[in-house]
Design an enzyme around this catalytic site. Structure first.
Site, PDB file in Angstrom:
ATOM      1  N   ARG A 144      19.950 -11.782  19.559  1.00 11.46           N
ATOM      2  CA  ARG A 144      19.761 -13.146  20.077  1.00 11.46           C
ATOM      3  C   ARG A 144      18.361 -13.415  20.629  1.00 11.46           C
ATOM      4  O   ARG A 144      17.820 -14.499  20.410  1.00 11.46           O
ATOM      5  CB  ARG A 144      20.842 -13.496  21.116  1.00 11.46           C
ATOM      6  CG  ARG A 144      22.245 -13.538  20.502  1.00 11.46           C
ATOM      7  CD  ARG A 144      23.287 -14.089  21.460  1.00 11.46           C
ATOM      8  NE  ARG A 144      23.031 -15.477  21.770  1.00 11.46           N
ATOM      9  CZ  ARG A 144      22.524 -15.899  22.922  1.00 11.46           C
ATOM     10  NH1 ARG A 144      22.247 -15.056  23.890  1.00 11.46           N
ATOM     11  NH2 ARG A 144      22.294 -17.177  23.111  1.00 11.46           N
ATOM     12  N   GLY A 162      31.382 -24.171  22.438  1.00 11.68           N
ATOM     13  CA  GLY A 162      29.995 -24.416  22.830  1.00 11.68           C
ATOM     14  C   GLY A 162      29.677 -24.397  24.297  1.00 11.68           C
ATOM     15  O   GLY A 162      28.499 -24.459  24.662  1.00 11.68           O
ATOM     16  N   PRO A 213      36.479 -22.246  22.220  1.00 16.05           N
ATOM     17  CA  PRO A 213      35.433 -21.505  22.911  1.00 16.05           C
ATOM     18  C   PRO A 213      35.290 -20.077  22.392  1.00 16.05           C
ATOM     19  O   PRO A 213      36.288 -19.424  22.081  1.00 16.05           O
ATOM     20  CB  PRO A 213      35.933 -21.489  24.365  1.00 16.05           C
ATOM     21  CG  PRO A 213      37.419 -21.556  24.233  1.00 16.05           C
ATOM     22  CD  PRO A 213      37.718 -22.366  23.010  1.00 16.05           C
ATOM     23  N   GLY A 214      34.073 -19.617  22.310  1.00 16.52           N
ATOM     24  CA  GLY A 214      33.812 -18.223  21.953  1.00 16.52           C
ATOM     25  C   GLY A 214      32.996 -17.568  23.040  1.00 16.52           C
ATOM     26  O   GLY A 214      33.481 -16.736  23.812  1.00 16.52           O
ATOM     27  N   ARG A 215      31.739 -18.026  23.154  1.00 19.04           N
ATOM     28  CA  ARG A 215      30.784 -17.453  24.093  1.00 19.04           C
ATOM     29  C   ARG A 215      31.296 -17.433  25.540  1.00 19.04           C
ATOM     30  O   ARG A 215      31.147 -16.436  26.243  1.00 19.04           O
ATOM     31  CB  ARG A 215      29.502 -18.302  24.034  1.00 19.04           C
ATOM     32  CG  ARG A 215      28.372 -17.843  24.915  1.00 19.04           C
ATOM     33  CD  ARG A 215      27.275 -18.913  24.969  1.00 19.04           C
ATOM     34  NE  ARG A 215      26.896 -19.383  23.650  1.00 19.04           N
ATOM     35  CZ  ARG A 215      26.021 -18.779  22.862  1.00 19.04           C
ATOM     36  NH1 ARG A 215      25.422 -17.693  23.263  1.00 19.04           N
ATOM     37  NH2 ARG A 215      25.742 -19.279  21.670  1.00 19.04           N
ATOM     38  N   CYS A 219      11.428  -1.076  14.554  1.00 19.57           N
ATOM     39  CA  CYS A 219      10.037  -1.161  14.111  1.00 19.57           C
ATOM     40  C   CYS A 219       9.578  -2.611  14.004  1.00 19.57           C
ATOM     41  O   CYS A 219       9.192  -3.075  12.933  1.00 19.57           O
ATOM     42  CB  CYS A 219       9.882  -0.443  12.782  1.00 19.57           C
ATOM     43  SG  CYS A 219      10.408   1.261  12.898  1.00 19.57           S
ATOM     44  N   GLU A 220       9.712  -3.330  15.077  1.00 21.74           N
ATOM     45  CA  GLU A 220       9.304  -4.738  15.128  1.00 21.74           C
ATOM     46  C   GLU A 220       8.719  -4.988  16.519  1.00 21.74           C
ATOM     47  O   GLU A 220       9.365  -4.642  17.518  1.00 21.74           O
ATOM     48  CB  GLU A 220      10.514  -5.678  15.004  1.00 21.74           C
ATOM     49  CG  GLU A 220      11.372  -5.502  13.807  1.00 21.74           C
ATOM     50  CD  GLU A 220      10.867  -6.255  12.590  1.00 21.74           C
ATOM     51  OE1 GLU A 220      10.120  -7.248  12.782  1.00 21.74           O
ATOM     52  OE2 GLU A 220      11.210  -5.844  11.470  1.00 21.74           O
TER      53      GLU A 220
HETATM   54  C1  LIG Z   1      33.034 -24.522  14.528  1.00 22.25           C
HETATM   55  C2  LIG Z   1      32.740 -23.684  15.716  1.00 22.25           C
HETATM   56  N1  LIG Z   1      33.664 -23.607  16.680  1.00 22.25           N
HETATM   57  C3  LIG Z   1      33.454 -22.850  17.773  1.00 22.25           C
HETATM   58  C4  LIG Z   1      32.288 -22.121  17.937  1.00 22.25           C
HETATM   59  C5  LIG Z   1      32.131 -21.289  19.169  1.00 22.25           C
HETATM   60  O1  LIG Z   1      31.050 -21.666  19.916  1.00 22.25           O
HETATM   61  P1  LIG Z   1      30.776 -20.964  21.318  1.00 22.25           P
HETATM   62  O2  LIG Z   1      30.788 -19.503  21.084  1.00 22.25           O
HETATM   63  O3  LIG Z   1      29.438 -21.452  21.714  1.00 22.25           O
HETATM   64  O4  LIG Z   1      31.842 -21.419  22.266  1.00 22.25           O
HETATM   65  C6  LIG Z   1      31.302 -22.190  16.960  1.00 22.25           C
HETATM   66  C7  LIG Z   1      30.045 -21.450  17.135  1.00 22.25           C
HETATM   67  O5  LIG Z   1      29.114 -21.508  16.444  1.00 22.25           O
HETATM   68  C8  LIG Z   1      31.537 -22.993  15.814  1.00 22.25           C
HETATM   69  O6  LIG Z   1      30.632 -23.063  14.843  1.00 22.25           O
END
Ligand SMILES: Cc1ncc(COP(=O)(O)O)c(C=O)c1O
Length: 420
Positions: free
Chosen positions: A317, A235, A278-280, A348-349
């Site tokens: 997004r 997050g 972390p992902g984002r 088309c939006e």
């Molecule tokens: C359980 C869980 N872990 C990790 C993440 C990764 O979040 P982020 O990409 O914001 O770091 C998410 C994203 O929705 C999630 O649902």
């Protein structure tokens, strides 16, 4: 005041590219990642926490799985599909964390048969289902229990997952989470490895994590169960806009670790290992999307629309969360920006907006390339075929060399699933 584009939003190698050559070789739109930046971000996390699982929902393909594996991270998957990509790429199952609020029997079976390292339990139904599947196989599963700590994370409500209203996990109020933890702890088929919480995404207020940690540690103390790890989810926000803050992973880690240490000390329990997902913040800032401008439309009294050859199919997004982005013209990155325009896609939006308020050097002409920074997360992974627009290619750049790691869809791909 008209200023040039803020170059610090883009990894330098992605600014130094021959963008026309990339567009000529791979077409547009195209996602272009700086591989060193991806690796640097993985390493920064690995150094700051006891364990780090990259959240594959942000951006997943075989090349990314291998990169994450090379960097020694764990991998968070949230569906059987993500699990399949991970296993097909040869990712070690013991380093996989399996998520999902509605995992099917097939998904849980595959996770058990592959012997994934951790399954994150999300509901009472799932406890029963997983127990039965493990029993039938004569095996046990290592699990985390997902807790909903009731924390507002100060982000968009669609990506805020830690509040009492969340569809994820077990809420702490009314003793629900306590009952779930005790139920798992009693199971002879489930091994309680730890607890999990994820309060949301695109979070800038680090204190939100400290508050969530306190709730979860209080729960550990109340239930008296022994756990070896605490997974505080992902997050951390990414910097999309010039005015967004730069978030420091080591500062984030210090807030989380201090919160765990303090909460455990206060309740006299042994501090568990701290894991994040972390992902984002790993994938997002490492990529740009390169588009070709097709039309420029000035509407008197309204403004200027700059239309590009992608849109909500490669970046939903803005439509989903009103997410803001910047844009720049790679060939004119140092020029003063005197044109305020709305960058739109080709769908088309009316809501098909790429950048609602873009500042560009005017006049902008059809045929020019336009790029959006920080599109490495939840772009390619959320891409669709809406309006039968083929999904873009994904390119990794390393030491000035570009290679396609996901090929562009072809028009033939658009009918490959049709049976008649
Ligand atoms: C359980 C869980 N872990 C990790 C993440 C990764 O979040 P982020 O990409 O914001 O770091 C998410 C994203 O929705 C999630 O649902």
């Amino acid at each position: 005041v008209s200023t040039p584009f803020d170059r610090s939003l883009v990894p330098e190698p992605l600014l130094a590219l021959d963008h026309e050559a990339i567009a000529a070789e791979f077409g547009t739109p195209v996602f272009v990642y700086d591989e060193h930046e991806l690796r640097r971000r993985c390493r920064e996390y690995a150094a700051a926490f006891d364990a780090v699982a990259y959240a594959s929902k942000a951006f997943l393909c075989t090349a990314m799985v291998r990169l994450v594996g090379d960097e020694g991270l764990l991998l968070d998957v949230a569906t059987g599909g993500e699990l399949h990509v991970a296993l097909a790429a040869g990712f070690p199952p013991a380093r996989i964390v399996m998520h999902g609020n509605n995992k099917s029997e097939e998904e849980l079976s595959r996770a058990l048969d592959a012997a994934v390292g951790r399954i994150v339990i999300d509901s009472f139904d799932e406890i029963d289902r997983l127990e039965a599947l493990a029993w039938a196989r004569g095996t046990t599963a290592d699990v985390l229990v997902r807790i909903t700590p009731g924390i507002e994370a100060h982000t968009h409500e669609y990506i805020e997952t830690g509040t009492e209203r969340s569809k994820f996990g077990f809420t702490v109020s009314e003793g629900v989470a306590e009952a779930a933890v005790e139920r798992v702890a009693r199971s002879d088929r489930l091994r309680l490895r730890g607890l999990h919480c994820h309060i949301g995404s695109q979070i800038y207020v680090l204190e939100s994590y400290a508050r969530a940690v306190d709730v979860v540690v209080a729960l550990i103390a109340e239930t008296g169960v022994g756990i070896s790890e605490l997974n505080v989810g992902g997050g951390l926000g990414a910097r999309y806009l010039e005015e967004d803050p730069v978030l420091d992973v080591s500062k984030y880690a210090a807030v989380v670790r201090d919160a765990v240490a303090d909460a455990c000390h206060e309740r006299r329990i042994r501090a568990p290992a701290v894991m994040v997902e972390p992902g984002r913040s790993i994938a997002g800032p490492a990529a740009i999307t390169l588009y070709r401008i097709g039309t420029v439309k000035e509407i008197p009294g309204v403004g200027t629309y700059v239309a590009v050859d992608g849109g909500m199919s490669d970046n939903p997004r803005p439509v989903l969360y009103e997410a803001g982005y910047e844009a720049f013209l790679p060939a004119r990155v140092g020029e003063e920006r005197d044109l305020s325009a709305t960058v739109v896609g080709k769908h088309c939006e009316q809501g098909d907006v790429v950048v609602a308020e873009a500042l560009l050097p005017g006049p902008v002409r059809p045929g020019e390339l336009l790029a959006t920074p920080c599109t490495g997360a939840y772009g390619a992974s959320m891409a669709s075929n809406y309006n039968k627009v083929p999904r873009p290619a994904v390119v990794f750049v390393r030491d000035g060399e570009a290679r396609e790691v996901v090929r562009r869809e072809t028009l033939d791909d658009l009918v490959r699933l049709d049976l008649e």
